[in-house]
Design a protein around this motif. Structure first.
Motif, mmCIF file in Angstrom:
data_model
loop_
_atom_site.group_PDB
_atom_site.id
_atom_site.type_symbol
_atom_site.label_atom_id
_atom_site.label_comp_id
_atom_site.label_asym_id
_atom_site.label_seq_id
_atom_site.Cartn_x
_atom_site.Cartn_y
_atom_site.Cartn_z
ATOM 1 N N THR A 152 0.810 -1.216 0.000
ATOM 2 C CA THR A 152 0.000 0.000 0.000
ATOM 3 C C THR A 152 0.840 1.261 0.000
ATOM 4 O O THR A 152 1.755 1.400 0.822
ATOM 5 N N ASN A 220 -5.583 -1.293 7.801
ATOM 6 C CA ASN A 220 -6.378 -0.931 6.613
ATOM 7 C C ASN A 220 -6.282 0.571 6.310
ATOM 8 O O ASN A 220 -6.945 1.068 5.414
ATOM 9 N N SER A 222 -7.482 2.753 8.231
ATOM 10 C CA SER A 222 -8.701 3.374 8.760
ATOM 11 C C SER A 222 -8.358 4.030 10.091
ATOM 12 O O SER A 222 -7.561 3.484 10.869
#
Ligand SMILES: *[C@@H]1O[C@H](CO)[C@@H](O)[C@H](O)[C@H]1NC(C)=O
Ligand SMILES: *[C@@H]1O[C@H](CO)[C@@H](O)[C@H](O)[C@H]1NC(C)=O
Ligand SMILES: *[C@@H]1O[C@H](CO)[C@@H](O)[C@H](O)[C@H]1NC(C)=O
Ligand SMILES: *[C@@H]1O[C@H](CO)[C@@H](O)[C@H](O)[C@H]1NC(C)=O
Ligand SMILES: *[C@@H]1O[C@H](CO)[C@@H](O)[C@H](O)[C@H]1NC(C)=O
Ligand SMILES: *[C@@H]1O[C@H](CO)[C@@H](O)[C@H](O)[C@H]1NC(C)=O
Length: 325
Positions: A152, A220, A222
């Motif tokens: 990512t 994630n 988040s």
């Protein structure tokens, strides 16, 4: 396809509510490479394992490679069809992701939908192998980028006021984080500008809101808690964090590098408002060969956005700063 042009005010005068305190233990700085023309703008940088610097240019869709030992630099790639190169981050050893798109610095406009992320592979030596990593056509004005983990990368959207995340293998992307602190101040971009990851936090600067912030995240990306404001009251461009979490922030229009202590106090460590030494400082990286993290490389605009003493500019350059502490 027809794109709408979003106007951005690059040349606005910014009110500064609190000043970075006066210089202390001023670092030594040395220009290692400078372009030949005024009106140029080094925007960001990353370092290859062999110490060569890769630098992007907001005024041209070009990638430059600078040899800090020899003091030489050359344009090694043109990002076809785009006239501006922005964030750059190493996604795996000697492989870099670079953002480019259409940004017209003199007209002060960007072309939404024009942005993409390139994969620049320097791992084999010689000329880099370059391919498209992702077409990020939903991004309005991407800017700083960083690597979150092996899969990512993150990049900021300085007009939309969000942090996007990109799956490095598939090129799929989505909004990971958004907050009022990431938006431009009023209608004046840039908002969020630089982004870095340290421990379980995403750190970011927000330029026209004059904020340095962090937000805790999970795997994630988040949010797991609220945004914390770590420092405020001065224009902030991109930045870097030491392994122990100490920030060094480029202040662009203030022509300095500053650091912030745990009480949110801001200290100038290099450059000064009235000097060309770090005029228009945009981004910072550590020299990877200096394990004490005291040698920094800084990209500049030569004062393009706010000329020194009101009138003086110079060509964009790469500066080596040796910290004294
Ligand atoms: C730099 O900061 C000072 C004090 O915060 C401010 O007065 C000044 O206008 C800034 N310089 C530029 C070039 O914006
Ligand atoms: C990139 O474009 C410029 C201007 O058109 C040209 O002078 C330069 O040679 C090109 N660079 C490469 C690496 O092809
Ligand atoms: C992971 O992040 C995406 C946005 O990037 C979000 O849509 C999704 O709900 C998140 N998943 C979890 C399990 O938090
Ligand atoms: C800006 O003005 C100050 C004060 O007069 C002066 O010391 C400084 O050298 C000037 N800077 C440049 C780059 O000429
Ligand atoms: C910084 O430079 C700007 C532009 O030259 C000037 O207006 C301002 O007064 C300076 N601020 C300080 C604190 O020196
Ligand atoms: C850049 O502009 C300055 C004035 O701000 C001028 O003195 C200098 O000669 C110019 N440099 C180049 C390379 O054109």
């Amino acid at each position: 396809m027809k794109f709408s042009i979003i106007s951005i005010a690059w040349f606005i005068a910014l009110p500064v509510t609190a000043s970075p305190t006066s210089p202390y233990r001023q670092a030594a700085s040395r220009t290692i490479f400078q372009l030949s023309q005024n009106g140029t703008w080094f925007e960001n940088l990353a370092i290859q394992q062999n110490g060569l610097i890769l630098a992007t240019r907001a005024d041209a869709g070009e990638l430059w490679r600078i040899n800090p030992k020899e003091g030489t630099g050359q344009n090694i790639f043109n990002f076809t069809g785009t006239d501006s190169s922005l964030g750059i981050t190493e996604i795996s050893q000697d492989i870099f992701a670079v953002i480019s798109g259409n940004v017209d610095l003199s007209a002060g406009s960007v072309t939404p939908g024009s942005f993409l992320i390139w994969k620049v592979d320097t791992s084999k030596g010689g000329p880099p192998t370059i391919s498209t990593l992702a077409k990020i056509s939903d991004a309005v004005f991407p800017n700083g980028a960083t690597t979150f983990d092996d899969d990512t990368l993150l990049f900021v959207d300085t007009i939309k006021g969000v942090i996007w995340k990109v799956d490095i293998s598939t090129g799929e992307y989505s909004i990971a984080l958004s907050d009022a602190t990431m938006l431009p101040n009023g209608k004046t971009p840039p908002g969020i500008n630089g982004v870095k990851v340290w421990k379980n936090y995403v750190y970011y600067t927000s330029s026209t809101q004059q904020l340095f912030c962090r937000i805790p995240v999970d795997k994630n990306v988040s949010a797991t808690g609220p945004v914390e404001i770590l420092a405020k009251g001065f224009f902030q461009d991109d930045f870097i964090l030491t392994p122990w979490g100490q920030p060094y922030i480029a202040t662009n229009v203030n022509n300095t590098i500053v650091t912030v202590n745990e009480n949110g106090e801001v200290k100038v460590v290099a450059g000064s408002n009235s000097s060309l030494a770090l005029a228009g400082s945009t981004a910072i990286q550590f020299d990877p060969s200096d394990r004490s993290y005291k040698t920094l490389y800084v990209t500049t605009t030569g004062g393009l956005k706010a000329p020194v003493n009101g009138t003086i500019v110079e060509p964009a350059k790469i500066v080596e700063v040796t910290l004294k502490y």
